[in-house]
Design a protein around this motif. Structure first.
Motif, PDB file in Angstrom:
ATOM      1  N   MET A   1       0.848  -1.177   0.000  1.00  8.91           N
ATOM      2  CA  MET A   1       0.000   0.000   0.000  1.00  8.91           C
ATOM      3  C   MET A   1       0.894   1.241   0.000  1.00  8.91           C
ATOM      4  O   MET A   1       1.766   1.351   0.865  1.00  8.91           O
ATOM      5  N   PRO A   2       0.673   2.149  -0.896  1.00 12.53           N
ATOM      6  CA  PRO A   2       1.456   3.383  -0.917  1.00 12.53           C
ATOM      7  C   PRO A   2       1.301   4.153   0.398  1.00 12.53           C
ATOM      8  O   PRO A   2       0.191   4.361   0.884  1.00 12.53           O
ATOM      9  N   GLY A   3       2.414   4.533   0.983  1.00 10.03           N
ATOM     10  CA  GLY A   3       2.393   5.315   2.213  1.00 10.03           C
ATOM     11  C   GLY A   3       2.302   4.517   3.496  1.00 10.03           C
ATOM     12  O   GLY A   3       2.403   5.073   4.583  1.00 10.03           O
ATOM     13  N   LEU A   4       2.099   3.207   3.409  1.00  8.25           N
ATOM     14  CA  LEU A   4       2.036   2.369   4.613  1.00  8.25           C
ATOM     15  C   LEU A   4       3.458   2.029   5.033  1.00  8.25           C
ATOM     16  O   LEU A   4       4.191   1.375   4.311  1.00  8.25           O
ATOM     17  N   ARG A   5       3.852   2.492   6.208  1.00  6.35           N
ATOM     18  CA  ARG A   5       5.207   2.257   6.696  1.00  6.35           C
ATOM     19  C   ARG A   5       5.329   0.972   7.486  1.00  6.35           C
ATOM     20  O   ARG A   5       6.354   0.319   7.495  1.00  6.35           O
ATOM     21  N   PHE A   6       4.260   0.603   8.198  1.00  8.32           N
ATOM     22  CA  PHE A   6       4.350  -0.534   9.120  1.00  8.32           C
ATOM     23  C   PHE A   6       2.943  -1.020   9.422  1.00  8.32           C
ATOM     24  O   PHE A   6       2.023  -0.224   9.571  1.00  8.32           O
ATOM     25  N   LYS A   7       2.773  -2.328   9.495  1.00  8.31           N
ATOM     26  CA  LYS A   7       1.512  -2.910   9.938  1.00  8.31           C
ATOM     27  C   LYS A   7       1.834  -4.080  10.843  1.00  8.31           C
ATOM     28  O   LYS A   7       2.682  -4.913  10.526  1.00  8.31           O
ATOM     29  N   MET A   8       1.163  -4.125  11.973  1.00 11.56           N
ATOM     30  CA  MET A   8       1.348  -5.201  12.942  1.00 11.56           C
ATOM     31  C   MET A   8      -0.024  -5.780  13.254  1.00 11.56           C
ATOM     32  O   MET A   8      -0.937  -5.052  13.648  1.00 11.56           O
ATOM     33  N   TRP A   9      -0.175  -7.083  13.054  1.00  9.66           N
ATOM     34  CA  TRP A   9      -1.417  -7.778  13.388  1.00  9.66           C
ATOM     35  C   TRP A   9      -1.310  -8.278  14.829  1.00  9.66           C
ATOM     36  O   TRP A   9      -0.267  -8.789  15.243  1.00  9.66           O
ATOM     37  N   LEU A  10      -2.392  -8.172  15.565  1.00  8.94           N
ATOM     38  CA  LEU A  10      -2.448  -8.601  16.958  1.00  8.94           C
ATOM     39  C   LEU A  10      -3.580  -9.603  17.134  1.00  8.94           C
ATOM     40  O   LEU A  10      -4.602  -9.506  16.455  1.00  8.94           O
ATOM     41  N   ASP A  14      -7.448 -16.499  23.309  1.00  9.63           N
ATOM     42  CA  ASP A  14      -8.265 -16.834  24.467  1.00  9.63           C
ATOM     43  C   ASP A  14      -9.579 -16.057  24.499  1.00  9.63           C
ATOM     44  O   ASP A  14     -10.587 -16.557  24.989  1.00  9.63           O
ATOM     45  N   THR A  15      -9.574 -14.824  23.976  1.00 13.70           N
ATOM     46  CA  THR A  15     -10.802 -14.011  23.962  1.00 13.70           C
ATOM     47  C   THR A  15     -11.362 -13.838  22.559  1.00 13.70           C
ATOM     48  O   THR A  15     -12.334 -13.120  22.364  1.00 13.70           O
ATOM     49  N   ASN A  16     -10.705 -14.495  21.574  1.00  8.15           N
ATOM     50  CA  ASN A  16     -11.123 -14.404  20.174  1.00  8.15           C
ATOM     51  C   ASN A  16     -11.164 -12.952  19.689  1.00  8.15           C
ATOM     52  O   ASN A  16     -12.084 -12.539  19.010  1.00  8.15           O
ATOM     53  N   ARG A  17     -10.150 -12.184  20.090  1.00  9.36           N
ATOM     54  CA  ARG A  17     -10.048 -10.800  19.632  1.00  9.36           C
ATOM     55  C   ARG A  17      -8.821 -10.672  18.739  1.00  9.36           C
ATOM     56  O   ARG A  17      -7.834 -11.367  18.927  1.00  9.36           O
ATOM     57  N   TRP A  18      -8.885  -9.761  17.784  1.00  9.94           N
ATOM     58  CA  TRP A  18      -7.795  -9.535  16.876  1.00  9.94           C
ATOM     59  C   TRP A  18      -7.823  -8.073  16.456  1.00  9.94           C
ATOM     60  O   TRP A  18      -8.805  -7.373  16.647  1.00  9.94           O
ATOM     61  N   GLY A  19      -6.743  -7.632  15.882  1.00  5.63           N
ATOM     62  CA  GLY A  19      -6.696  -6.263  15.406  1.00  5.63           C
ATOM     63  C   GLY A  19      -5.380  -5.998  14.691  1.00  5.63           C
ATOM     64  O   GLY A  19      -4.566  -6.898  14.494  1.00  5.63           O
ATOM     65  N   ALA A  20      -5.182  -4.760  14.316  1.00  5.36           N
ATOM     66  CA  ALA A  20      -3.964  -4.367  13.626  1.00  5.36           C
ATOM     67  C   ALA A  20      -3.632  -2.925  13.972  1.00  5.36           C
ATOM     68  O   ALA A  20      -4.514  -2.117  14.250  1.00  5.36           O
ATOM     69  N   VAL A  21      -2.348  -2.627  13.946  1.00  5.08           N
ATOM     70  CA  VAL A  21      -1.853  -1.265  14.106  1.00  5.08           C
ATOM     71  C   VAL A  21      -1.147  -0.912  12.804  1.00  5.08           C
ATOM     72  O   VAL A  21      -0.281  -1.662  12.348  1.00  5.08           O
ATOM     73  N   PRO A  35      -7.612  -2.966   1.546  1.00  6.70           N
ATOM     74  CA  PRO A  35      -8.125  -4.324   1.323  1.00  6.70           C
ATOM     75  C   PRO A  35      -8.147  -5.035   2.671  1.00  6.70           C
ATOM     76  O   PRO A  35      -7.289  -4.805   3.514  1.00  6.70           O
ATOM     77  N   SER A  36      -9.157  -5.833   2.896  1.00 12.61           N
ATOM     78  CA  SER A  36      -9.258  -6.527   4.177  1.00 12.61           C
ATOM     79  C   SER A  36      -9.742  -7.945   3.970  1.00 12.61           C
ATOM     80  O   SER A  36     -10.689  -8.177   3.218  1.00 12.61           O
ATOM     81  N   ARG A  37      -9.068  -8.875   4.647  1.00  9.28           N
ATOM     82  CA  ARG A  37      -9.502 -10.267   4.642  1.00  9.28           C
ATOM     83  C   ARG A  37     -10.177 -10.613   5.966  1.00  9.28           C
ATOM     84  O   ARG A  37     -10.373 -11.774   6.284  1.00  9.28           O
ATOM     85  N   ALA A  38     -10.514  -9.606   6.753  1.00  6.38           N
ATOM     86  CA  ALA A  38     -11.082  -9.834   8.076  1.00  6.38           C
ATOM     87  C   ALA A  38     -12.327 -10.721   8.009  1.00  6.38           C
ATOM     88  O   ALA A  38     -12.438 -11.688   8.765  1.00  6.38           O
ATOM     89  N   LEU A  39     -13.250 -10.409   7.141  1.00  6.49           N
ATOM     90  CA  LEU A  39     -14.473 -11.196   7.036  1.00  6.49           C
ATOM     91  C   LEU A  39     -14.154 -12.646   6.692  1.00  6.49           C
ATOM     92  O   LEU A  39     -14.683 -13.572   7.305  1.00  6.49           O
ATOM     93  N   GLU A  40     -13.259 -12.831   5.746  1.00  3.40           N
ATOM     94  CA  GLU A  40     -12.859 -14.179   5.329  1.00  3.40           C
ATOM     95  C   GLU A  40     -12.191 -14.957   6.471  1.00  3.40           C
ATOM     96  O   GLU A  40     -12.440 -16.140   6.672  1.00  3.40           O
ATOM     97  N   LEU A  41     -11.335 -14.285   7.231  1.00  5.22           N
ATOM     98  CA  LEU A  41     -10.555 -14.960   8.264  1.00  5.22           C
ATOM     99  C   LEU A  41     -11.272 -15.114   9.599  1.00  5.22           C
ATOM    100  O   LEU A  41     -11.045 -16.084  10.314  1.00  5.22           O
ATOM    101  N   THR A  42     -12.134 -14.159   9.947  1.00  4.48           N
ATOM    102  CA  THR A  42     -12.758 -14.179  11.275  1.00  4.48           C
ATOM    103  C   THR A  42     -14.264 -14.398  11.246  1.00  4.48           C
ATOM    104  O   THR A  42     -14.856 -14.690  12.273  1.00  4.48           O
ATOM    105  N   PRO A  46     -14.195  -5.775  10.222  1.00  7.43           N
ATOM    106  CA  PRO A  46     -13.658  -4.979  11.326  1.00  7.43           C
ATOM    107  C   PRO A  46     -14.775  -4.194  12.013  1.00  7.43           C
ATOM    108  O   PRO A  46     -15.672  -3.664  11.357  1.00  7.43           O
ATOM    109  N   GLN A  47     -14.730  -4.134  13.325  1.00  4.83           N
ATOM    110  CA  GLN A  47     -15.790  -3.495  14.102  1.00  4.83           C
ATOM    111  C   GLN A  47     -15.452  -2.072  14.544  1.00  4.83           C
ATOM    112  O   GLN A  47     -16.341  -1.271  14.751  1.00  4.83           O
ATOM    113  N   VAL A  48     -14.177  -1.776  14.728  1.00  7.10           N
ATOM    114  CA  VAL A  48     -13.756  -0.489  15.283  1.00  7.10           C
ATOM    115  C   VAL A  48     -12.512  -0.008  14.553  1.00  7.10           C
ATOM    116  O   VAL A  48     -11.637  -0.812  14.227  1.00  7.10           O
TER     117      VAL A  48
END
Length: 83
Positions: A1-10, A14-21, A35-42, A46-48
């Motif tokens: 992605m143009p301009g994206l310097r860093f992405k970290m998935w979290l 145990d609580t079935n939570r995930w996210g990204a920074v 682009p997001s594969r959130a729906l496909e994977l989870t 994304p909720q928030v």
């Protein structure tokens, strides 16, 4: 992605939570559609999403020189591999 310097998935299995920074090089770059594969994977989209300004950055001493492609999602697995 143009301009994206860093992405970290979290995740917290145990609580079935995930996210990204995501760290963008500019506010303009952060406004593009992602682009997001959130729906496909989870099973749900994304909720928030929150935006923050970077107040400061630093780097410490580290042994792992390459930060990209680290974590369980990139770990080699022998499951299903007979060799």
């Amino acid at each position: 992605m143009p301009g994206l310097r860093f992405k970290m998935w979290l995740s917290d299995p145990d609580t079935n939570r995930w996210g990204a920074v995501l760290l963008w090089e500019s506010e303009e770059a952060s406004q593009q559609a992602l682009p997001s594969r959130a729906l496909e994977l989870t099973g749900y989209p994304p909720q928030v999403a929150h935006g923050f300004d970077v107040e400061a950055t630093t780097e410490g001493r580290y042994k792992t020189q390459r930060l990209a492609l680290q974590g369980p999602a990139f770990a080699e697995t022998t499951q299903g591999n007979n060799g």
